[in-house]
Design an enzyme around this catalytic site. Structure first.
Site, PDB file in Angstrom:
ATOM      1  N   GLN A   1       0.891  -1.099   0.101  1.00  7.73           N
ATOM      2  CA  GLN A   1       0.108  -0.176  -0.113  1.00  7.73           C
ATOM      3  C   GLN A   1       1.136   1.346  -0.058  1.00  7.73           C
ATOM      4  O   GLN A   1       1.787   1.265   0.361  1.00  7.73           O
ATOM      5  CB  GLN A   1      -0.893  -0.145   1.319  1.00  7.73           C
TER       6      GLN A   1
ATOM      7  N   HIS B   1      -8.137   2.673  20.087  1.00  4.51           N
ATOM      8  CA  HIS B   1      -7.264   1.748  20.567  1.00  4.51           C
ATOM      9  C   HIS B   1      -7.904   0.933  21.994  1.00  4.51           C
ATOM     10  O   HIS B   1      -7.805  -0.027  22.269  1.00  4.51           O
ATOM     11  CB  HIS B   1      -5.993   1.885  20.628  1.00  4.51           C
TER      12      HIS B   1
ATOM     13  N   GLU C   1       0.833  -8.576  11.481  1.00  3.59           N
ATOM     14  CA  GLU C   1       0.568  -7.493  10.416  1.00  3.59           C
ATOM     15  C   GLU C   1       1.216  -7.939   9.170  1.00  3.59           C
ATOM     16  O   GLU C   1       2.394  -8.481   9.161  1.00  3.59           O
ATOM     17  CB  GLU C   1       1.459  -6.377  10.945  1.00  3.59           C
TER      18      GLU C   1
ATOM     19  N   ASP D   1       0.684 -12.844   6.541  1.00  2.00           N
ATOM     20  CA  ASP D   1      -0.747 -12.672   6.144  1.00  2.00           C
ATOM     21  C   ASP D   1      -1.434 -13.463   7.442  1.00  2.00           C
ATOM     22  O   ASP D   1      -1.531 -14.399   7.833  1.00  2.00           O
ATOM     23  CB  ASP D   1      -0.984 -13.571   5.030  1.00  2.00           C
TER      24      ASP D   1
ATOM     25  N   ASP E   1      -7.906  -5.505  13.742  1.00  2.00           N
ATOM     26  CA  ASP E   1      -7.608  -3.994  13.594  1.00  2.00           C
ATOM     27  C   ASP E   1      -7.287  -3.878  12.290  1.00  2.00           C
ATOM     28  O   ASP E   1      -5.891  -3.595  12.101  1.00  2.00           O
ATOM     29  CB  ASP E   1      -6.585  -3.681  14.610  1.00  2.00           C
ATOM     30  N   SER E   2      -8.164  -3.841  11.399  1.00  2.00           N
ATOM     31  CA  SER E   2      -7.729  -3.884   9.844  1.00  2.00           C
ATOM     32  C   SER E   2      -8.009  -2.561   9.219  1.00  2.00           C
ATOM     33  O   SER E   2      -8.627  -1.778   9.959  1.00  2.00           O
ATOM     34  CB  SER E   2      -8.713  -4.812   9.123  1.00  2.00           C
ATOM     35  N   THR E   3      -7.644  -2.343   8.003  1.00  2.00           N
ATOM     36  CA  THR E   3      -8.132  -1.028   7.269  1.00  2.00           C
ATOM     37  C   THR E   3      -9.666  -1.623   6.747  1.00  2.00           C
ATOM     38  O   THR E   3      -9.902  -2.392   6.970  1.00  2.00           O
ATOM     39  CB  THR E   3      -6.905  -0.758   6.333  1.00  2.00           C
TER      40      THR E   3
ATOM     41  N   PRO F   1      -5.728  -5.290   0.788  1.00  2.00           N
ATOM     42  CA  PRO F   1      -5.020  -6.265   1.395  1.00  2.00           C
ATOM     43  C   PRO F   1      -6.007  -6.804   2.731  1.00  2.00           C
ATOM     44  O   PRO F   1      -5.965  -7.946   2.948  1.00  2.00           O
ATOM     45  CB  PRO F   1      -3.863  -5.719   2.185  1.00  2.00           C
TER      46      PRO F   1
HETATM   47  N1  AG3 Z   1      -7.941   0.479  11.404  1.00  2.00           N
HETATM   48  C1  AG3 Z   1      -9.122   1.199  10.970  1.00  2.00           C
HETATM   49  C2  AG3 Z   1      -9.161   2.354  10.088  1.00  2.00           C
HETATM   50  C3  AG3 Z   1     -10.567   2.656   9.012  1.00  2.00           C
HETATM   51  C4  AG3 Z   1     -10.365   3.978   8.890  1.00  2.00           C
HETATM   52  N2  AG3 Z   1     -11.156   4.152   7.823  1.00  2.00           N
HETATM   53  C5  AG3 Z   1     -10.944   5.269   6.849  1.00  2.00           C
HETATM   54  N3  AG3 Z   1     -10.418   6.301   7.499  1.00  2.00           N
HETATM   55  N4  AG3 Z   1     -11.384   5.412   5.707  1.00  2.00           N
HETATM   56  C6  AG3 Z   1      -7.068   1.583  12.167  1.00  2.00           C
HETATM   57  C7  AG3 Z   1      -5.810   1.062  12.554  1.00  2.00           C
HETATM   58  C8  AG3 Z   1      -5.239   1.718  13.608  1.00  2.00           C
HETATM   59  N5  AG3 Z   1      -4.487   0.737  14.471  1.00  2.00           N
END
Ligand code: AG3
Length: 275
Positions: A31, A62, A106, A137, A154-156, A161
């Site tokens: 990314q 968090h 991660e 992965d 704790d994903s995006t 990915p």
């Molecule tokens: N993970 C969630 C982030 C999602 C935010 N989405 C967005 N900004 N479009 C955060 C990781 C922190 N450890």
């Protein structure tokens, strides 16, 4: 410098933050990673254009993604975070003295490197002797994992990915990696702007966990500012009251014992959304 960072949150919504500098920018194998200094929220981590965390509001996310499941569990000893390379979730998990192992899984090691270098207050406990780092992965890793008490996703966002981290088979394999009283929590996006993701996560977790709950937290730099987390438990959530004693080894700024007791009470439109 009069520069603005803009996140295109949906086709019709953008977030704008005035920034004083770009601290770091890099294309990782997974990314586009940017670290920028914002006026309003301090230093910010951005992945593929989406705000992941800022120094000023990271505590909300968090603390809520960790303390709610850890206090819902009677004895959280072995915990894993899937994603979360910044280390913020690990920092909070390690405030629980009964936690013996906190695993971070991660996929992008460069997120961990950037966190160590640019976000010392968030990543500070990644070198703790109870923290175990796996740069791999998460989907593969969970398949062979066993004996966990709590797993935290704790994903995006569910693109690129992280897509597979929002799919029902992943929740099933988490259920298998958990002990009989295990608990899962996954970040599940905004009920205002990502209603279909919220439903997708809730129905995916329901398919593998007999007890499923949603809870919310106010995170100003995320889309709409109102964020959701989905919890799945293999057994009834019994109020064992561990959260009422002062067991944490460091203070919290958002989570409180009273919040633990009330966080599953939802606004009506969110109750209706998840059915
Ligand atoms: N993970 C969630 C982030 C999602 C935010 N989405 C967005 N900004 N479009 C955060 C990781 C922190 N450890």
């Amino acid at each position: 410098m009069n520069t603005w960072f803009t996140e295109q949150q949906t086709e019709s919504v953008r977030l704008g933050l005035k920034i004083s500098s770009i601290v770091w920018q890099q294309r990782t194998p997974f990314q586009e990673l940017v670290v920028a200094e914002t006026d309003a929220f301090g230093r910010m981590l951005v992945l593929d254009g989406a705000v992941q965390t800022t120094v000023a509001d990271e505590f909300v996310y968090h603390e809520m993604i960790t303390h709610v499941p850890l206090f819902a569990h009677p004895h959280p000893r072995k915990v894993a975070v899937i994603g979360g390379g910044d280390g913020g979730a690990i920092r909070e998990i390690l405030k629980h003295p009964e936690v013996e192992e906190a695993h971070l899984v991660e996929i992008d090691g460069q997120v961990i490197d950037a966190a160590r270098r640019f976000f010392p207050t968030i990543s500070r406990d990644l070198d703790d002797k109870r923290a175990f780092l796996h740069v791999t992965d998460g989907i593969e890793w969970v398949r062979q994992a066993r004996g966990f008490d709590v797993m935290i996703v704790d994903s995006t966002d569910p693109v690129g990915p992280a897509e597979g981290l929002f799919a029902p088979p992943f929740y099933r394999s988490i259920a298998e990696a958990l002990n009989p009283d295990g608990i899962l929590v996954a970040q599940s996006e905004s009920p205002f702007l990502n209603a279909s993701v919220v439903r997708r996560v809730v129905s995916g977790v329901r398919a593998s966990f007999p007890v499923t709950r949603l809870y919310l937290a106010a995170i100003p730099t995320y889309p709409s500012g109102l964020w959701s987390f989905t919890l799945g438990s293999k057994t009834a959530l019994n109020a064992h009251g561990r959260h009422q004693q002062e067991v944490l080894t460091a203070p919290t700024r958002y989570w409180t014992p009273a919040l633990q007791e009330s966080c599953f009470a939802l606004p009506r439109f969110v109750e209706e959304l998840i059915g």
